[in-house]
Design a protein around this motif. Structure first.
Motif, mmCIF file in Angstrom:
data_model
loop_
_atom_site.group_PDB
_atom_site.id
_atom_site.type_symbol
_atom_site.label_atom_id
_atom_site.label_comp_id
_atom_site.label_asym_id
_atom_site.label_seq_id
_atom_site.Cartn_x
_atom_site.Cartn_y
_atom_site.Cartn_z
ATOM 1 N N LYS A 38 -88.712 -5.333 13.023
ATOM 2 C CA LYS A 38 -88.188 -6.670 12.782
ATOM 3 C C LYS A 38 -86.745 -6.543 12.290
ATOM 4 O O LYS A 38 -86.482 -5.788 11.352
ATOM 5 C CB LYS A 38 -89.050 -7.377 11.738
ATOM 6 C CG LYS A 38 -88.690 -8.823 11.491
ATOM 7 C CD LYS A 38 -89.543 -9.404 10.363
ATOM 8 C CE LYS A 38 -91.033 -9.332 10.690
ATOM 9 N NZ LYS A 38 -91.855 -9.974 9.645
ATOM 10 N N PRO A 39 -85.801 -7.228 12.903
ATOM 11 C CA PRO A 39 -84.399 -7.069 12.477
ATOM 12 C C PRO A 39 -84.187 -7.592 11.061
ATOM 13 O O PRO A 39 -84.798 -8.592 10.665
ATOM 14 C CB PRO A 39 -83.621 -7.890 13.508
ATOM 15 C CG PRO A 39 -84.607 -8.858 14.068
ATOM 16 C CD PRO A 39 -85.940 -8.166 14.029
ATOM 17 N N PRO A 40 -83.339 -6.946 10.279
ATOM 18 C CA PRO A 40 -83.061 -7.426 8.924
ATOM 19 C C PRO A 40 -82.368 -8.783 8.946
ATOM 20 O O PRO A 40 -81.692 -9.118 9.924
ATOM 21 C CB PRO A 40 -82.148 -6.338 8.352
ATOM 22 C CG PRO A 40 -81.548 -5.667 9.536
ATOM 23 C CD PRO A 40 -82.583 -5.733 10.615
ATOM 24 N N PRO A 41 -82.516 -9.573 7.888
ATOM 25 C CA PRO A 41 -81.908 -10.917 7.859
ATOM 26 C C PRO A 41 -80.406 -10.903 8.095
ATOM 27 O O PRO A 41 -79.857 -11.848 8.671
ATOM 28 C CB PRO A 41 -82.242 -11.416 6.442
ATOM 29 C CG PRO A 41 -83.448 -10.633 6.045
ATOM 30 C CD PRO A 41 -83.309 -9.287 6.676
ATOM 31 N N THR A 42 -79.732 -9.842 7.666
ATOM 32 C CA THR A 42 -78.272 -9.793 7.838
ATOM 33 C C THR A 42 -77.866 -9.726 9.297
ATOM 34 O O THR A 42 -76.813 -10.240 9.678
ATOM 35 C CB THR A 42 -77.697 -8.568 7.099
ATOM 36 O OG1 THR A 42 -78.399 -7.392 7.546
ATOM 37 C CG2 THR A 42 -77.867 -8.720 5.600
ATOM 38 N N SER A 43 -78.704 -9.107 10.142
ATOM 39 C CA SER A 43 -78.333 -8.979 11.551
ATOM 40 C C SER A 43 -78.696 -10.210 12.367
ATOM 41 O O SER A 43 -78.066 -10.501 13.374
ATOM 42 C CB SER A 43 -79.014 -7.745 12.161
ATOM 43 O OG SER A 43 -80.412 -7.945 12.251
ATOM 44 N N THR A 44 -79.730 -10.953 11.920
ATOM 45 C CA THR A 44 -80.147 -12.138 12.681
ATOM 46 C C THR A 44 -79.087 -13.230 12.654
ATOM 47 O O THR A 44 -79.016 -14.047 13.567
ATOM 48 C CB THR A 44 -81.471 -12.697 12.140
ATOM 49 O OG1 THR A 44 -81.330 -12.965 10.737
ATOM 50 C CG2 THR A 44 -82.596 -11.696 12.341
ATOM 51 N N SER A 45 -78.273 -13.243 11.632
ATOM 52 C CA SER A 45 -77.230 -14.270 11.532
ATOM 53 C C SER A 45 -76.072 -14.004 12.480
ATOM 54 O O SER A 45 -75.295 -14.903 12.793
ATOM 55 C CB SER A 45 -76.712 -14.364 10.092
ATOM 56 O OG SER A 45 -76.163 -13.126 9.686
ATOM 57 N N THR A 46 -75.921 -12.761 12.938
ATOM 58 C CA THR A 46 -74.813 -12.399 13.825
ATOM 59 C C THR A 46 -75.237 -12.249 15.274
ATOM 60 O O THR A 46 -74.402 -12.111 16.154
ATOM 61 C CB THR A 46 -74.165 -11.074 13.358
ATOM 62 O OG1 THR A 46 -75.165 -10.041 13.361
ATOM 63 C CG2 THR A 46 -73.587 -11.221 11.963
ATOM 64 N N ARG A 47 -76.548 -12.259 15.533
ATOM 65 C CA ARG A 47 -77.049 -12.099 16.896
ATOM 66 C C ARG A 47 -77.525 -13.439 17.435
ATOM 67 O O ARG A 47 -78.064 -14.267 16.696
ATOM 68 C CB ARG A 47 -78.193 -11.087 16.938
ATOM 69 C CG ARG A 47 -77.782 -9.681 16.570
ATOM 70 C CD ARG A 47 -78.984 -8.779 16.428
ATOM 71 N NE ARG A 47 -79.757 -8.657 17.673
ATOM 72 C CZ ARG A 47 -80.916 -8.021 17.741
ATOM 73 N NH1 ARG A 47 -81.459 -7.468 16.655
ATOM 74 N NH2 ARG A 47 -81.541 -7.932 18.901
ATOM 75 N N SER A 48 -77.336 -13.658 18.727
ATOM 76 C CA SER A 48 -77.770 -14.912 19.341
ATOM 77 C C SER A 48 -79.284 -14.939 19.440
ATOM 78 O O SER A 48 -79.953 -13.904 19.468
ATOM 79 C CB SER A 48 -77.150 -15.062 20.726
ATOM 80 O OG SER A 48 -77.723 -14.127 21.623
ATOM 81 N N LEU A 49 -79.814 -16.152 19.531
ATOM 82 C CA LEU A 49 -81.261 -16.317 19.678
ATOM 83 C C LEU A 49 -81.751 -15.713 20.989
ATOM 84 O O LEU A 49 -82.850 -15.151 21.057
ATOM 85 C CB LEU A 49 -81.617 -17.804 19.606
ATOM 86 C CG LEU A 49 -83.102 -18.158 19.535
ATOM 87 C CD1 LEU A 49 -83.760 -17.481 18.341
ATOM 88 C CD2 LEU A 49 -83.298 -19.666 19.469
#
Length: 366
Positions: free
Chosen positions: A107-118
Motif C-alpha cells: 500500500k503506498p504511503p500517504p505522502t506518495s498518494t498526494s503526488t500521484r494521480s488516481l
C-alpha cells in the motif's frame, strides 16, 4: 502502418471482449497514447516516457516501470492463449519480480498518494492483483511454488469505478446493483485470495490428515459460498434476476462463475484423489470418515458438472474460443475429476452410477 480507425477497432475489441477480468490499463489513457503513436509514426511526443508507452502498445519490454510490468503481463496472457505455458511462466518470473521492485504489492504511503494521480494508483493496484491471480493460476497449472506470498502483501483492491470516473478527484464507488466493468475484476481478485489459502492448506508439501482435509474443505466451501453471495447479481449465472448482458458483462459473468466452480473443485479434489489411492491399494480407512469424504466427493463432482455444462452451453452458442486459456484449463480440470471418479466406480459399482459423469467428461473433451 494500419489506419487509426482500424487501430481503434482493435483497441475496442481488446477492452470490450478480450480482457474481461485483467483490466490493467486505463482505457482513455491508452486511447490517447494510440492516437499519439499514430500521429507521430511511433516516435511519441515526450522522449522521457516514449519507451514505456511503446512497450505497452507493442507488448515489448522497456525500462523498469509500471508500463513494463503491464507489457510483460500482456505477453504472458498471449502466451497462455497459445498454450505456451512454460514460456509464460518464464516471462512471468520477470514481471512478478519487477512488480516487487516497484512495490506494487505494498500500500503506498500517504505522502506518495498526494503526488500521484488516481489513474496511476488504480492501474498499479489492477496490475498487481492481475499478476497475483496469474501467479496462483500458474502454480495450480504447473505445480510450482508461487512468487507472491500473502504475508508480504498489504495492497488495497482496486475501487469498483469505471475508467471514465478516474479523472475526477472523488469518484463515486459502485454498489452491487450498478453495472460497472470493474466490479467483476475486484470480485475475481478476492476469489483468488481465497484460492491462495486453499492452495496453502490443502496442497502443501506437508500432507494434511484426512480429518484436517475435510475440515479445510468444509471451511473453505463456506467461505466460497459467502464470496458468491456477495458478487453482483447480474454477474451470477444462477441468479433468478439475470438478464441479457452486453458482451463484456457476459464474458465477466462466465469467467467469474467458472472460476468459482473451479475453486470448489480444488477445495474438494484432494479427498477424491485420496479415495482413488485407497481403492488402488485396497486398504480401508476409518469408516467414521466416510460420510465426510463422500459429501466432499459429491461437492467436487457437482462443481465439475457445472463447469462442463457451462462450457457446453458456450460451445453450442458459439461463445467458446481456443484462446480462452482460463476456461480451457477449468474444463480440463473438471474432465479429469469426472474421469477419475468414473474409473474409481468402475471397480465396484454398476455402470449407471457413473455413466453420467463419464459421458460429461467425454463431451467436454470433444
Amino acid at each position: 502502418m494500419i489506419s487509426l480507425e482500424e487501430m481503434m477497432q482493435l483497441l475496442q475489441k481488446f477492452f470490450e471482449f478480450t480482457m474481461p477480468i485483467d483490466r490493467l490499463f486505463h482505457r482513455p489513457t491508452i486511447e490517447k497514447w494510440l492516437r499519439e503513436f499514430h500521429e507521430t509514426m511511433g516516435s511519441m511526443k515526450k522522449n522521457e516516457d516514449a519507451s514505456a508507452r511503446r512497450s505497452v502498445l507493442w507488448m515489448k519490454r522497456g525500462v523498469v516501470s509500471l508500463a513494463s510490468v503491464q507489457a510483460r503481463l500482456c505477453q504472458c496472457f498471449w502466451l497462455l492463449s497459445r498454450s505456451r505455458t512454460n514460456h509464460c511462466w518464464d516471462i512471468f518470473g520477470s514481471a512478478a519480480r519487477l512488480a516487487l521492485v516497484l512495490g506494487l504489492h505494498r500500500k503506498p504511503p500517504p505522502t506518495s498518494t498526494s503526488t500521484r494521480s488516481l489513474v496511476d494508483l488504480e492501474c498499479g493496484r489492477r496490475t498487481f492483483w492481475s499478476a497475483y491471480c496469474l501467479d496462483n493460476h500458474l502454480s495450480i497449472t504447473l505445480g510450482r511454488p508461487r512468487i507472491f506470498h500473502d504475508d508480504d502483501i498489504d495492497q488495497d483492491f482496486p475501487s469498483g469505478v469505471d475508467d471514465d470516473e478516474l479523472f475526477t478527484q472523488q469518484p463515486v464507488l459502485r454498489n452491487s446493483h450498478v453495472y460497472s466493468t470493474m466490479l467483476a475484476p475486484v470480485a475475481y481478485f478476492k476469489l483468488y485470495r481465497i484460492m491462495s489459502i486453499v492452495l496453502r492448506d490443502l496442497y502443501s508439501i506437508h500432507p494434511a490428515s484426512i480429518v484436517r482435509q475435510y475440515e479445510f474443505a468444509e471451511r473453505y466451501s463456506q467461505v466460497l459460498r459467502e464470496w458468491r453471495d456477495d458478487i453482483p447479481r447480474f454477474l451470477d449465472a444462477d441468479s433468478n434476476g439475470s438478464t441479457p448482458l452486453i458482451p463484456i458483462f457476459q464474458r465477466q459473468r462466465d469467467v467469474l462463475n467458472l472460476a468459482y466452480w473451479h475453486a470448489m473443485v480444488l477445495t474438494h479434489r484432494p479427498l477424491l484423489l485420496r479415495n482413488f489411492a485407497k481403492i488402488q491399494c485396497g486398504n480401508h480407512e476409518n469408516t467414521t470418515h466416510e460420510p465426510h469424504v463422500e459429501r466432499s466427493v459429491r461437492e467436487c463432482l457437482d462443481a465439475a458438472m457445472h463447469i462442463v455444462d457451462r462450457m457446453d452451453d458456450m460451445f453450442q452458442s458459439g461463445l467458446m474460443f481456443r484462446s480462452f486459456w482460463g476456461t480451457c484449463y477449468f474444463g480440463f480440470s473438471a474432465a479429469v475429476v469426472l474421469y477419475v471418479y468414473a474409473i474409481q466406480q468402475s471397480f465396484s459399482s454398476l455402470v449407471n452410477t457413473y455413466q453420467i459423469y463419464l459421458d460429461a467428461a467425454i463431451r467436454c473433451q470433444n
